[in-house]
Design an enzyme around this catalytic site. Structure first.
Site, PDB file in Angstrom:
ATOM      1  N   ASN A   7      25.088-145.238  66.538  1.00  0.00           N
ATOM      2  CA  ASN A   7      25.758-144.582  67.860  1.00  0.00           C
ATOM      3  C   ASN A   7      26.916-144.013  67.197  1.00  0.00           C
ATOM      4  O   ASN A   7      27.863-144.582  66.886  1.00  0.00           O
ATOM      5  CB  ASN A   7      26.206-145.931  68.730  1.00  0.00           C
ATOM      6  CG  ASN A   7      26.818-145.082  69.897  1.00  0.00           C
ATOM      7  OD1 ASN A   7      27.149-144.112  70.097  1.00  0.00           O
ATOM      8  ND2 ASN A   7      26.949-146.098  70.903  1.00  0.00           N
ATOM      9  N   ARG A  91      21.555-143.247  69.321  1.00  0.00           N
ATOM     10  CA  ARG A  91      21.898-142.895  70.552  1.00  0.00           C
ATOM     11  C   ARG A  91      22.369-141.666  70.863  1.00  0.00           C
ATOM     12  O   ARG A  91      23.064-140.976  70.120  1.00  0.00           O
ATOM     13  CB  ARG A  91      23.137-143.872  70.981  1.00  0.00           C
ATOM     14  CG  ARG A  91      23.709-143.683  72.559  1.00  0.00           C
ATOM     15  CD  ARG A  91      24.884-144.323  72.733  1.00  0.00           C
ATOM     16  NE  ARG A  91      25.319-144.137  74.014  1.00  0.00           N
ATOM     17  CZ  ARG A  91      26.553-143.745  74.515  1.00  0.00           C
ATOM     18  NH1 ARG A  91      27.521-143.937  73.646  1.00  0.00           N
ATOM     19  NH2 ARG A  91      26.955-143.815  75.792  1.00  0.00           N
ATOM     20  N   HIS A 180      24.558-143.860  81.045  1.00  0.00           N
ATOM     21  CA  HIS A 180      24.280-145.151  80.835  1.00  0.00           C
ATOM     22  C   HIS A 180      22.651-145.531  81.183  1.00  0.00           C
ATOM     23  O   HIS A 180      22.526-146.516  81.539  1.00  0.00           O
ATOM     24  CB  HIS A 180      25.207-145.891  81.888  1.00  0.00           C
ATOM     25  CG  HIS A 180      26.635-145.835  81.692  1.00  0.00           C
ATOM     26  ND1 HIS A 180      27.503-145.638  82.797  1.00  0.00           N
ATOM     27  CD2 HIS A 180      27.341-145.917  80.615  1.00  0.00           C
ATOM     28  CE1 HIS A 180      28.760-145.519  82.410  1.00  0.00           C
ATOM     29  NE2 HIS A 180      28.761-145.874  81.073  1.00  0.00           N
ATOM     30  N   ARG A 241      38.915-142.230  84.006  1.00  0.00           N
ATOM     31  CA  ARG A 241      38.345-140.978  84.866  1.00  0.00           C
ATOM     32  C   ARG A 241      38.416-140.972  86.177  1.00  0.00           C
ATOM     33  O   ARG A 241      38.602-141.862  86.991  1.00  0.00           O
ATOM     34  CB  ARG A 241      36.889-141.035  84.315  1.00  0.00           C
ATOM     35  CG  ARG A 241      36.727-140.307  82.971  1.00  0.00           C
ATOM     36  CD  ARG A 241      35.229-140.341  82.611  1.00  0.00           C
ATOM     37  NE  ARG A 241      35.113-141.182  81.539  1.00  0.00           N
ATOM     38  CZ  ARG A 241      34.029-141.751  80.986  1.00  0.00           C
ATOM     39  NH1 ARG A 241      32.881-141.454  81.436  1.00  0.00           N
ATOM     40  NH2 ARG A 241      33.820-142.657  79.936  1.00  0.00           N
ATOM     41  N   GLU A 385      22.561-152.171  75.056  1.00  0.00           N
ATOM     42  CA  GLU A 385      21.981-150.932  74.450  1.00  0.00           C
ATOM     43  C   GLU A 385      21.326-150.668  73.307  1.00  0.00           C
ATOM     44  O   GLU A 385      20.313-149.962  73.127  1.00  0.00           O
ATOM     45  CB  GLU A 385      23.093-150.003  74.862  1.00  0.00           C
ATOM     46  CG  GLU A 385      23.425-149.699  76.417  1.00  0.00           C
ATOM     47  CD  GLU A 385      24.821-149.131  76.729  1.00  0.00           C
ATOM     48  OE1 GLU A 385      25.721-149.769  76.237  1.00  0.00           O
ATOM     49  OE2 GLU A 385      24.747-148.055  77.084  1.00  0.00           O
TER      50      GLU A 385
END
Ligand code: ADP
Length: 398
Positions: A7, A91, A180, A241, A385
């Site tokens: 990743n 990823r 996600h 955010r 993940e």
């Protein structure tokens, strides 16, 4: 099969070597401050635990080389040679609407990933660097791309379209993509399993609540709506955010402050969310602590975060005409009993009741947090993940 999961961020490279037969993590770690000075972390299943060791990494190439050298090191490594790595699973954040499944990366795929970089300028270029580096260092090993957006490619048009002139969709592919996805997929499968519900006839809601946060409606195993949009900015109020905001308010602020678009985007991505509301922190532990000390804005930030999660959950119950189970996952979802309590409190109307003791669950614990009398259960399901990427990579190359 031993699968190396990579990743790659703009200045970091996270890695895990996973045996997909036993699903054991053989080794994992992170290269940080790549291009600055370089810090290396490595942990293996033999008890070696190197934390934040300085190592010069001018580019991702030196970082990846150091990972490979360490994994194959005669003393602290876990494999004898690179040949033992069956494939590398990368990823990739944005696959646009081109990728709904993992793919073996070739020049054509790389070109397409590069083309959608416009939609994820902070992420995709770094992911591409990671892929190119591994291709160079391991030319005979298959490289597989697993996309954060892929799981959401099953959304119907009414969920993924924006009510904008249609030409923007046709010309520029402006639409909801969602993120996600690897986590929502992993957790929804596990949720169905632990609840004993057949995935093919299930209505599940997954709340992935971390630094970035999104909620997904998973109907019969497929994502049919999700709260993030063209970019990971839409939806819930997140750490930094804004989530959903009236674009009219944004224009108003821009005029008042004389801000241009890059400044506005920086404000919405990095200075908003619970950090912007509280003025304290983006970390939920700090928010609960300061709220307890009487900080009103920390209280507003926490209330608002929970309120938005609840609103999306409610919307997705309506969209699916019901729900069979709900899961909480990621940093906040797995650890913050206060957030879970706030959300579940308002779902008692449909027979979901919190089990206060079970709800004390922390990191890594998979647990049902509703009482046995509850008609609809809620679970904490730790996300993984990397394991999902390893599984999908092994399936593709196997
Ligand atoms: P990312 O999206 O950055 O990968 P994570 O899923 O790791 O994020 O979640 C990070 C967030 O989880 C932190 O910002 C923090 O708010 C929250 N968190 C972590 N541990 C706890 C805890 N014990 N209690 C409450 N919140 C926590």
């Amino acid at each position: 099969m031993d699968i190396l999961v990579i990743n790659c961020g703009s200045s970091s490279l996270k890695y895990q070597l996973i045996n997909t037969e036993t699903e054991e993590v053989m080794a994992k770690g992170i290269c940080e401050r790549v291009g600055v000075d370089g810090i290396f972390t490595y942990k293996n299943n033999d008890g070696v635990n190197m934390k934040k060791v300085p190592f010069d990494m001018p580019t991702h190439k030196e970082a990846a080389q150091h990972v490979i050298d360490t994994l194959t090191d005669p003393e602290i490594g876990v494999i004898k040679s690179l040949e033992e790595i069956s494939a590398v699973g990368h990823r990739i954040v944005h696959g646009g609407d081109k990728f709904s499944e993992p793919v073996i990366i070739n020049d054509e795929v790389l070109k397409e990933v590069d083309e959608v970089s416009e939609l994820a300028p902070l992420h995709n270029p770094a992911n591409i660097i990671g892929i190119r580096t591994c291709q160079e260092l391991m030319p005979n090993t298959p490289q597989v791309g697993v996309f954060d957006t892929a799981f959401h490619q099953t959304m119907p048009p009414e969920a993924y379209m924006y009510a904008l002139p249609y030409e923007y969709y046709e010309k520029y592919r402006v639409r909801r993509y969602g993120f996600h996805g690897t986590s929502h997929k992993f957790v929804s499968r596990r949720l169905a399993e632990v609840c004993g519900i057949p995935l093919e006839t299930s209505k599940l809601i997954i709340c992935h609540l971390g630094g970035g946060a999104s909620v997904t409606a998973v109907y019969n195993g497929e994502s049919i709506d999700t709260s993030m949009g063209l970019t990971p900015l839409e939806g819930l109020a997140m750490g930094t955010r804004s989530g959903d905001v009236d674009i009219g308010a944004v224009e108003f602020i821009a005029k008042k402050k004389g801000m241009d678009f890059p400044e506005i985007m920086n404000m919405l991505n990095k200075e908003s969310g619970v950090l912007g509301l509280s003025g304290v922190s983006s970390d939920f532990r700090d928010l609960w602590n300061t709220r307890a000390e009487g900080n009103v804005r920390s209280g507003i930030a926490l209330d608002m975060f929970c309120y938005r999660v609840l609103k999306y959950v409610g919307a997705y119950i309506a969209v699916m005409n019901g729900v069979d189970a709900i899961a909480f996952t990621a940093g906040i979802g797995e650890n913050d009993e206060g957030v879970r309590e706030e959300v579940i409190r308002n779902l008692s109307y449909m027979g979901m009741f919190l089990d206060g003791d079970a709800n004390q669950a922390r990191y890594g614990k998979e647990v049902c947090i509703t009482t046995p009398e509850s008609r609809i259960p809620a679970w904490v399901i730790p996300t993984d993940e990397e394991l999902e990427i390893a599984r999908e990579t092994a399936e593709l190359v196997g």
